[in-house]
Design an enzyme around this catalytic site. Structure first.
Site, mmCIF file in Angstrom:
data_model
loop_
_atom_site.group_PDB
_atom_site.id
_atom_site.type_symbol
_atom_site.label_atom_id
_atom_site.label_comp_id
_atom_site.label_asym_id
_atom_site.label_seq_id
_atom_site.Cartn_x
_atom_site.Cartn_y
_atom_site.Cartn_z
ATOM 1 N N TYR A 1 18.023 8.330 -54.268
ATOM 2 C CA TYR A 1 17.763 7.714 -52.947
ATOM 3 C C TYR A 1 18.234 6.336 -52.887
ATOM 4 C CZ TYR A 1 15.272 5.959 -48.919
ATOM 5 O OH TYR A 1 15.097 5.401 -47.692
ATOM 6 N N SER B 1 17.967 0.361 -46.793
ATOM 7 C CA SER B 1 16.525 0.373 -47.531
ATOM 8 C C SER B 1 16.377 -0.876 -48.083
ATOM 9 C CB SER B 1 16.280 1.527 -48.120
ATOM 10 O OG SER B 1 14.997 1.493 -48.857
HETATM 11 N N1 NAD Z 1 10.008 4.964 -43.770
HETATM 12 C C1 NAD Z 1 10.357 4.301 -44.423
HETATM 13 O O1 NAD Z 1 9.750 3.702 -45.408
HETATM 14 C C2 NAD Z 1 11.918 3.729 -45.019
HETATM 15 C C3 NAD Z 1 12.177 2.624 -45.406
HETATM 16 C C4 NAD Z 1 13.564 2.344 -45.480
HETATM 17 C C5 NAD Z 1 14.541 3.110 -44.974
HETATM 18 N N2 NAD Z 1 14.189 4.201 -44.577
HETATM 19 C C6 NAD Z 1 15.108 5.033 -43.919
HETATM 20 O O2 NAD Z 1 15.012 5.074 -42.531
HETATM 21 C C7 NAD Z 1 15.536 6.396 -42.071
HETATM 22 C C8 NAD Z 1 14.632 7.054 -41.031
HETATM 23 O O3 NAD Z 1 13.593 7.454 -41.877
HETATM 24 P P1 NAD Z 1 11.972 7.515 -41.153
HETATM 25 O O4 NAD Z 1 11.243 6.671 -41.884
HETATM 26 O O5 NAD Z 1 12.050 7.591 -39.766
HETATM 27 O O6 NAD Z 1 11.823 9.045 -41.879
HETATM 28 P P2 NAD Z 1 11.376 10.476 -41.048
HETATM 29 O O7 NAD Z 1 11.472 11.493 -42.231
HETATM 30 O O8 NAD Z 1 10.486 10.564 -40.065
HETATM 31 O O9 NAD Z 1 13.014 10.754 -40.252
HETATM 32 C C9 NAD Z 1 14.086 11.106 -40.915
HETATM 33 C C10 NAD Z 1 14.751 12.157 -40.095
HETATM 34 O O10 NAD Z 1 16.012 12.425 -40.419
HETATM 35 C C11 NAD Z 1 16.151 13.910 -40.327
HETATM 36 N N3 NAD Z 1 17.108 14.346 -41.417
HETATM 37 C C12 NAD Z 1 17.026 14.716 -42.397
HETATM 38 N N4 NAD Z 1 18.101 15.270 -42.826
HETATM 39 C C13 NAD Z 1 19.084 15.473 -41.923
HETATM 40 C C14 NAD Z 1 20.228 16.026 -41.641
HETATM 41 N N5 NAD Z 1 20.904 16.653 -42.683
HETATM 42 N N6 NAD Z 1 20.672 16.081 -40.452
HETATM 43 C C15 NAD Z 1 20.249 15.473 -39.336
HETATM 44 N N7 NAD Z 1 18.834 15.031 -39.553
HETATM 45 C C16 NAD Z 1 18.238 14.893 -40.555
HETATM 46 C C17 NAD Z 1 14.791 14.387 -40.468
HETATM 47 O O11 NAD Z 1 14.766 15.667 -39.983
HETATM 48 C C18 NAD Z 1 13.962 13.368 -39.850
HETATM 49 O O12 NAD Z 1 13.754 13.639 -38.426
HETATM 50 C C19 NAD Z 1 16.128 7.279 -43.150
HETATM 51 O O13 NAD Z 1 17.439 7.095 -43.572
HETATM 52 C C20 NAD Z 1 15.376 6.548 -44.225
HETATM 53 O O14 NAD Z 1 15.890 6.680 -45.765
HETATM 54 C C21 NAD Z 1 12.769 4.696 -44.140
#
Ligand code: NAD
Length: 256
Positions: A155, A142
């Site tokens: 986080y 991130s």
């Molecule tokens: N959305 C943002 O702004 C953003 C920015 C930077 C990084 N990220 C990172 O991107 C990645 C994806 O996030 P996203 O934005 O698609 O959010 P999201 O919440 O839509 O997706 C995250 C997914 O991870 C799954 N998950 C959580 N805990 C889990 C576990 N223990 N085992 C298996 N699956 C699990 C959730 O059920 C969910 O489907 C994450 O690592 C997040 O930290 C997101």
């Protein structure tokens, strides 16, 4: 024309979430066999059905559980013959609170999913890929892997930590053909940002989004498809000399 991932087998954790599903669809459209991994069977089934692609499969697993994570990778090799790409993308934002009010249980849960989950992916995918003579492991960090994040300390710590895992894995992989890189998105339009906006300013989510957006030179959040495009580059042979890198997909947010 053959897709950029023709014949490759890819496992994507967090596969029914915003970034994971967008990436799964793109990988499948580029010819990969894709295994989406996430916590909930029904959501995964809906995601695969909605994807409309023959190359999509799913497995339920908690990435923080070693037996489940090892099981997913073993089952993938047993069913599909190989493992070319692992996208360690599952993540949780955890509780949004000042450090002084953050329960230790919340810190531990964020670390378990965001750091131990990646550690377990590396631990169990590296030997498989090394035996095969190559592979690509992509980790979703991130902008919070470069900078602090007030009220999201666990986080931010977790997203810094996976850079250390990535770099160490690169040194261990050496010249085996296995490449490991991190992706660093800015705020992306998924459920996670809705939760963060709500946590930062309950009842004033639009104002929170505006404030966050004001820190992004591009003037908007990114999309899951824009992150997926970078994951595709790192998964494909186009990036065959790229390992140990940190790839920003952040509209310039970390330029400041
Ligand atoms: N959305 C943002 O702004 C953003 C920015 C930077 C990084 N990220 C990172 O991107 C990645 C994806 O996030 P996203 O934005 O698609 O959010 P999201 O919440 O839509 O997706 C995250 C997914 O991870 C799954 N998950 C959580 N805990 C889990 C576990 N223990 N085992 C298996 N699956 C699990 C959730 O059920 C969910 O489907 C994450 O690592 C997040 O930290 C997101």
């Amino acid at each position: 024309m053959a897709g950029r991932l023709q014949g490759k087998v890819a496992v994507i954790t967090g596969g029914s979430g915003g970034i994971g599903l967008a990436t799964g669809r793109l990988f499948a459209a580029e010819g990969a066999t894709v295994v989406l991994v996430d916590l909930d069977e029904a959501t995964l089934r809906a995601a695969v059905a909605d994807g409309g692609s023959a190359g999509m499969h799913h497995q339920v697993a908690d990435v923080s559980d070693e037996a489940q994570m090892r099981g997913v990778l073993q089952a993938t090799v047993a069913q599909h013959g190989r493992l070319d790409v692992l996208f360690c993308n599952a993540g949780t934002e955890g509780r949004i609170a000042p450090l002084a009010d953050m329960p230790v249980e919340d810190f531990d849960r964020v670390m378990a999913v965001n750091v131990r989950g990646v550690f377990l992916g590396l631990k169990h995918a590296l030997p498989v890929m090394q035996r095969q003579g190559g592979g690509s492991i992509i980790i979703t960090s991130s902008v919070a892997g470069f900078k602090g994040a007030a009220h999201l300390a666990p986080y931010a710590a977790s997203k810094h930590a996976v850079v250390g895992l990535m770099r160490s894995a690169v040194l261990e992989a050496g010249n085996t053909g296995v490449r490991i890189n991190t992706i660093h998105p800015s705020p992306i339009e998924t459920r996670m940002m809705r939760a963060i906006e709500q946590g930062r300013a309950p009842g004033a989510e639009a104002a929170a989004k505006q404030m966050i957006t004001s820190r992004i030179p591009a003037g908007r959040y990114g999309t899951a498809d824009e992150v997926a495009a970078t994951a595709l580059f790192l998964a494909s042979d186009d990036s065959r000399y790229c390992t140990g890198g940190r790839y920003s997909v952040d509209g310039g947010m970390t330029a400041a």
